[in-house]
Enzyme design. Structure first.
Site, PDB file in Angstrom:
ATOM      1  N   TRP A  13     -26.291  -5.104  68.517  1.00 61.08           N
ATOM      2  CA  TRP A  13     -25.446  -6.301  68.530  1.00 61.08           C
ATOM      3  C   TRP A  13     -25.735  -7.104  69.804  1.00 61.08           C
ATOM      4  CZ3 TRP A  13     -21.414  -7.565  72.075  1.00 61.08           C
ATOM      5  CH2 TRP A  13     -20.885  -8.846  71.840  1.00 61.08           C
TER       6      TRP A  13
ATOM      7  N   HIS B 227     -15.683  -9.890  62.232  1.00 63.13           N
ATOM      8  CA  HIS B 227     -16.763 -10.815  62.580  1.00 63.13           C
ATOM      9  C   HIS B 227     -16.958 -11.978  61.614  1.00 63.13           C
ATOM     10  CE1 HIS B 227     -19.131  -8.246  65.682  1.00 63.13           C
ATOM     11  NE2 HIS B 227     -17.831  -8.282  65.920  1.00 63.13           N
TER      12      HIS B 227
ATOM     13  N   HIS C 102     -18.414  -1.406  60.847  1.00 57.11           N
ATOM     14  CA  HIS C 102     -17.594  -1.340  62.050  1.00 57.11           C
ATOM     15  C   HIS C 102     -16.163  -1.581  61.601  1.00 57.11           C
ATOM     16  CE1 HIS C 102     -20.295  -1.738  65.842  1.00 57.11           C
ATOM     17  NE2 HIS C 102     -20.488  -0.627  65.173  1.00 57.11           N
TER      18      HIS C 102
ATOM     19  N   ASP D 263     -10.181  -7.043  67.780  1.00 58.56           N
ATOM     20  CA  ASP D 263     -10.445  -5.612  67.908  1.00 58.56           C
ATOM     21  C   ASP D 263      -9.184  -4.791  68.111  1.00 58.56           C
ATOM     22  OD1 ASP D 263     -13.490  -5.315  67.838  1.00 58.56           O
ATOM     23  OD2 ASP D 263     -13.230  -6.935  69.283  1.00 58.56           O
TER      24      ASP D 263
HETATM   25  C1  RNT Z   1     -18.848  -7.134  69.365  1.00 63.03           C
HETATM   26  C2  RNT Z   1     -19.348  -6.151  68.370  1.00 63.03           C
HETATM   27  C3  RNT Z   1     -19.922  -4.882  68.920  1.00 63.03           C
HETATM   28  C4  RNT Z   1     -19.150  -4.327  70.091  1.00 63.03           C
HETATM   29  C5  RNT Z   1     -19.584  -2.955  70.546  1.00 63.03           C
HETATM   30  C6  RNT Z   1     -19.030  -2.602  71.873  1.00 63.03           C
HETATM   31  O1  RNT Z   1     -18.178  -8.183  68.795  1.00 63.03           O
HETATM   32  O2  RNT Z   1     -18.375  -5.874  67.434  1.00 63.03           O
HETATM   33  O3  RNT Z   1     -20.077  -3.956  67.915  1.00 63.03           O
HETATM   34  O4  RNT Z   1     -17.768  -4.297  69.835  1.00 63.03           O
HETATM   35  O5  RNT Z   1     -20.949  -2.863  70.496  1.00 63.03           O
HETATM   36 ZN    ZN Z   2     -18.698  -4.259  66.033  1.00 61.04          ZN
END
Ligand code: RNT
Ligand code: ZN
Length: 425
Positions: free
Chosen positions: A192, A269, A293, A303
């Site tokens: 990422w 995202h 994720h 998050d």
């Molecule tokens: C960021 C992404 C990514 C991170 C991690 C820490 O928006 O979601 O995956 O949260 O790599």
């Molecule tokens: Zn992520």
């Protein structure tokens, strides 16, 4: 003290629940087996607010992600992080993996820049992984570094900066390969990059061309696919990249459709009302592996700790209904620094597992039949009735089978650890 359940009560409740599900043609034992066979990859970064253990000679910042909150006692050393993770894992039933970022390297107090890290800096993690039987996953870290301050890394216009990040990612894949070899199964590497612009860039094309070429160069390195598998994670926007993200959904969807890497879908995202469950079957028309994720966005990519909400239910329903469980890698990605961090890990993991279990306890064939017959009301009614079926009794049996506290009892263990370890730091 919150109540705990006796084994007798767990068994009794499970038997009653089993009969109720059986009447619908559902085998609760088979659901428990499927859940037990599904590992969840715990993200190390919930334990320390994405800080890592890197030794710096300059101040670092940025990179489009941020944990908020001031709960005491984040893990400040690798030993603390491992101890906290072990505590969390003891309160999570079933199989777990552990997902590290490059900034969690252990360099013995020395400054080792990101393009110079190697498997030796993860030797303690690998020993821990082997000893505990917890396989590792890995991530290059493209944020919190002076060369990420412009907001561009792999797509940077300056060759010097771009090549530094290319070297970093290559080093990470070699580390992941070593981890995979150590555990005898692939380490999943998620790539990422925060690259993007705060406001209205004139050039949206060239950064994407540069990122494309950089990724192709990174993946051209011969790395053993038995030990390292790659995923690329798309994003709509981030802090400081509100207007433009180089690695958008379209960019990475195009990338994985023309390359062997798998896509990574993070639930936070996309547009704030956009969910990922509908994307899964579309992706599996073309790909045979997907990384998730599992996260929770609140109004934006915030998050938050995962809870058993509709997004989680729909996600796992899709995975189970489509027969995609064996092809889907489940990783968590949230970071809340405002509550007990061990609690955050456990709440989020248990919620994801409960979402999966609920989906495994669905009479999918029956629902399919009703749909095929055009009996929409019966289908919807059955889905509604299932919401109050005794999934909790099956869940408690899962906890019991895997020597993890059933029901509310784990909360007592968290509170104890908070008092004796976290607040004593
Ligand atoms: C960021 C992404 C990514 C991170 C991690 C820490 O928006 O979601 O995956 O949260 O790599
Ligand atoms: Zn992520």
């Amino acid at each position: 003290m919150l109540p705990s359940l006796s084994p007798e009560q767990i068994n009794r409740d499970y038997d009653a629940a089993s009969r109720q599900y059986k009447a619908l043609g559902i085998d609760t034992d088979a659901a428990l087996d499927a859940l037990a066979g599904t590992p969840i990859s715990l993200h190390c970064w919930q334990g320390d607010d994405v800080r890592g253990f890197e030794v710096h000679d300059t101040s670092v910042s940025g990179g489009g992600i941020m944990a908020t909150g001031n709960y005491p006692g984040p893990a400040a050393t690798p030993a603390m992080l491992r101890a906290d993770a072990e505590k969390a894992i003891s309160l999570i039933p079933g199989k777990t993996r552990f997902n590290l970022h490059a900034i969690y390297a252990e360099t013995d107090g020395k400054i080792v820049d990101r393009d110079a890290i190697g498997p030796e800096h993860f030797a303690s993690w690998m020993a821990w992984s082997k000893q505990r039987g917890i396989p590792l996953d890995f991530n290059p870290t493209f944020f919190a570094h002076p060369l990420a301050n412009d907001g561009y890394t792999l797509s940077h216009a300056d060759d010097h900066v771009r090549n530094f990040w290319i070297r970093h990612d290559k080093a990470c894949r070699r580390i992941a390969e070593a981890m995979g070899r150590n555990q005898g199964t692939p380490c999943i590497v998620n790539h990422w990059m925060p690259d993007g612009a705060k406001d209205h860039p004139i050039d949206r094309y060239n950064p994407r061309l540069r990122m494309l070429a950089a990724l192709d160069e990174i993946f051209s390195e011969p790395i053993d696919a038995n030990f390292c598998k790659d995923a690329v994670e798309c994003k709509l926007f981030g802090i400081g990249s509100e207007d433009y993200v180089v690695g958008s959904h379209e960019f990475f969807l195009g990338y994985v459709m023309t390359r062997p890497q798998m896509p990574c879908l993070d639930m936070g995202h996309f547009h704030p009302t956009e969910t990922i469950h509908d994307k899964i079957s579309a992706i599996f028309c073309f790909k045979d592996e997907l990384l998730l994720h599992v996260s929770r966005g609140l109004r934006w990519d915030s998050d938050h700790v995962v809870i058993l909400n509709d997004d989680i239910r729909y996600l796992f329903q899709e995975i189970v209904r489509g027969g995609f469980l064996g092809k889907t890698r489940i990783a968590l990605d949230f970071f809340d620094a405002s509550i007990n961090r061990i609690g955050a890990w456990v709440i989020g993991t248990r919620a994801a597992q409960k979402g999966l279990l609920s989906a495994l306890l669905e009479p999918t064939d029956l629902l399919r039949e009703l749909e095929a017959k055009g009996d929409g009301a019966s289908k919807l009614a059955l889905l509604e009735e299932l919401k109050t079926y005794p999934v909790g009794a099956v869940w408690n049996m899962f906890c019991h089978q895997h020597q993890s506290p059933a029901g509310t009892a784990w909360i007592n263990a968290m509170t104890d650890y908070d008092r004796t370890v976290i607040r004593a730091r």
